[in-house]
Design an enzyme around this catalytic site. Structure first.
Site, PDB file in Angstrom:
ATOM      1  N   ASN A   9       0.888  -1.172   0.000  1.00 57.26           N
ATOM      2  CA  ASN A   9       0.000   0.000   0.000  1.00 57.26           C
ATOM      3  C   ASN A   9       0.922   1.217   0.000  1.00 57.26           C
ATOM      4  OD1 ASN A   9      -1.940   1.967   0.412  1.00 57.26           O
ATOM      5  ND2 ASN A   9      -1.960   1.675   2.635  1.00 57.26           N
ATOM      6  N   LYS A  11       0.228   4.321  -0.206  1.00 51.80           N
ATOM      7  CA  LYS A  11      -0.337   5.537   0.397  1.00 51.80           C
ATOM      8  C   LYS A  11      -0.113   6.721  -0.563  1.00 51.80           C
ATOM      9  CE  LYS A  11       0.925   3.566   4.833  1.00 51.80           C
ATOM     10  NZ  LYS A  11       0.545   3.632   6.222  1.00 51.80           N
ATOM     11  N   HIS A  95      -9.147   1.522   4.869  1.00 49.98           N
ATOM     12  CA  HIS A  95      -7.871   1.657   5.577  1.00 49.98           C
ATOM     13  C   HIS A  95      -8.050   2.603   6.766  1.00 49.98           C
ATOM     14  CE1 HIS A  95      -3.688   2.686   6.370  1.00 49.98           C
ATOM     15  NE2 HIS A  95      -3.355   1.587   5.722  1.00 49.98           N
ATOM     16  N   GLU A  97      -6.341   4.935   7.843  1.00 47.28           N
ATOM     17  CA  GLU A  97      -6.079   6.356   7.547  1.00 47.28           C
ATOM     18  C   GLU A  97      -7.306   7.000   6.908  1.00 47.28           C
ATOM     19  OE1 GLU A  97      -2.475   5.682   5.342  1.00 47.28           O
ATOM     20  OE2 GLU A  97      -1.483   5.043   7.188  1.00 47.28           O
ATOM     21  N   GLU A 167      -5.380  -4.921  10.627  1.00 54.64           N
ATOM     22  CA  GLU A 167      -4.339  -3.915  10.811  1.00 54.64           C
ATOM     23  C   GLU A 167      -4.572  -3.156  12.119  1.00 54.64           C
ATOM     24  OE1 GLU A 167      -2.329  -2.809   6.898  1.00 54.64           O
ATOM     25  OE2 GLU A 167      -4.000  -1.452   7.143  1.00 54.64           O
ATOM     26  N   GLY A 173       2.484   2.173  10.477  1.00 53.60           N
ATOM     27  CA  GLY A 173       3.407   3.291  10.278  1.00 53.60           C
ATOM     28  C   GLY A 173       4.140   3.721  11.530  1.00 53.60           C
ATOM     29  N   SER A 213       3.456  -2.306  10.163  1.00 53.71           N
ATOM     30  CA  SER A 213       4.917  -2.349  10.307  1.00 53.71           C
ATOM     31  C   SER A 213       5.503  -3.726   9.983  1.00 53.71           C
ATOM     32  CB  SER A 213       5.343  -1.881  11.699  1.00 53.71           C
ATOM     33  OG  SER A 213       4.915  -0.541  11.919  1.00 53.71           O
TER      34      SER A 213
HETATM   35  C1  PEP Z   1      -0.545   0.093   5.784  1.00 59.81           C
HETATM   36  O1  PEP Z   1      -0.435   1.147   5.190  1.00 59.81           O
HETATM   37  O2  PEP Z   1      -1.551  -0.609   5.617  1.00 59.81           O
HETATM   38  C2  PEP Z   1       0.507  -0.331   6.689  1.00 59.81           C
HETATM   39  C3  PEP Z   1       0.391  -1.464   7.320  1.00 59.81           C
HETATM   40  O3  PEP Z   1       1.573   0.528   6.807  1.00 59.81           O
HETATM   41  P1  PEP Z   1       2.993   0.153   7.475  1.00 59.81           P
HETATM   42  O4  PEP Z   1       3.426  -1.156   6.903  1.00 59.81           O
HETATM   43  O5  PEP Z   1       3.891   1.287   7.086  1.00 59.81           O
HETATM   44  O6  PEP Z   1       2.767   0.062   8.947  1.00 59.81           O
END
Ligand code: PEP
Length: 251
Positions: A9, A11, A95, A97, A167, A173, A213
């Site tokens: 992803n 972003k 997501h 975000e 998630e 992040g 992460s």
């Molecule tokens: C994500 O954007 O879904 C995500 C898991 O980001 P990251 O791997 O940077 O934590």
């Protein structure tokens, strides 16, 4: 029975030219890694460049959002039909975000999921608890509720095109990864919710990813867990070697 899916992803990162260059770098690194589907979900403006760059490889292209209406006065939005015609195969929905910054609710996540599935897209539906919800002991309740809300009115047949990404919001992040056991447990709650809605065999066949992460160092341990069928990867999907290492860990 169920298939691993490793999905990046991006972003709001990467211009079309940078997208092309990164995919060119990734292609040879993930070639022949057939034990998982390899997907890159990219900003809408990057879709044509990404599809051109990925052509002939095992990298599939996804979008990061889709609107729930077919067309109309929704300035700035993109419909499922537009994504399909552009060659997009997957789309991230709900997501954290988008829930946090753009007013996404469980209801709009459901509407977007239905729009994506009805157009023939594969939906990567995101669910996850905040740290506060976890500390209050609501993780199981919340994950099951979000999962069931997202999948309302989805048919058992359409579940073949649904991937759910667990998630934890506190792990996205932040560099703080859930432990492999926490990821397995969270994914297990999601699978249990799918079983309650659609029965055990659909639940067993549904890909449930972990995201938060995930990187080249922790992927193997996370992916070794029974309920972890892949990853949704933000930061590490912007680096070809790290992303390829995660794909390798899924082999
Ligand atoms: C994500 O954007 O879904 C995500 C898991 O980001 P990251 O791997 O940077 O934590």
């Amino acid at each position: 029975m169920r298939r691993y899916v490793i999905a990046g992803n991006w972003k709001m990162n990467m211009t079309p030219n940078k997208a092309k260059a990164l995919i060119e770098e990734m292609k040879p690194l993930v070639a022949g890694k057939d034990n998982c589907d390899v997907v890159l979900c990219v900003p809408a403006i990057d879709v044509p460049a990404a599809i051109e760059a990925a052509a002939g490889s095992n990298i599939k292209i996804g979008a990061e959002n889709v609107h729930f209406k077919a067309s109309g006065a929704y300035t700035g939005e993109i419909s499922a039909e537009m994504l399909v015609e552009a060659g997009v195969e997957y789309v991230v929905i709900g997501h954290s975000e988008r829930r946090q910054y753009f007013g996404e609710t469980d209801q709009t996540v459901n509407l977007r999921t239905l729009a994506a599935l009805n157009a023939g897209l594969k939906a990567i539906v995101c669910v996850g608890e905040t740290l506060e919800q976890r500390e209050l002991g609501y993780t199981e309740t919340l994950l099951k509720f979000q999962t069931k809300m997202a999948l309302t009115n989805v048919t058992a047949e359409q579940m073949k095109n649904v991937i759910i990404a667990y998630e934890p919001v506190w792990a996205i992040g932040t560099g703080v990864t859930a432990t492999a056991d926490q990821a397995d447990e969270g994914n297990g709650y999601v699978r249990a919710a799918v079983a309650e809605m659609f029965g055990a065999s659909v639940a067993e066949a549904t890909t449930v990813q972990y995201g938060g992460s995930m990187n080249d160092k922790n992927a193997a341990e996370l992916l070794s867990k029974e309920n972890v069928d892949g990853g949704l990867i933000g930061g590490a999907s912007l680096k070809s070697a790290a992303f390829a290492a995660i794909v390798e860990a899924a082999q």
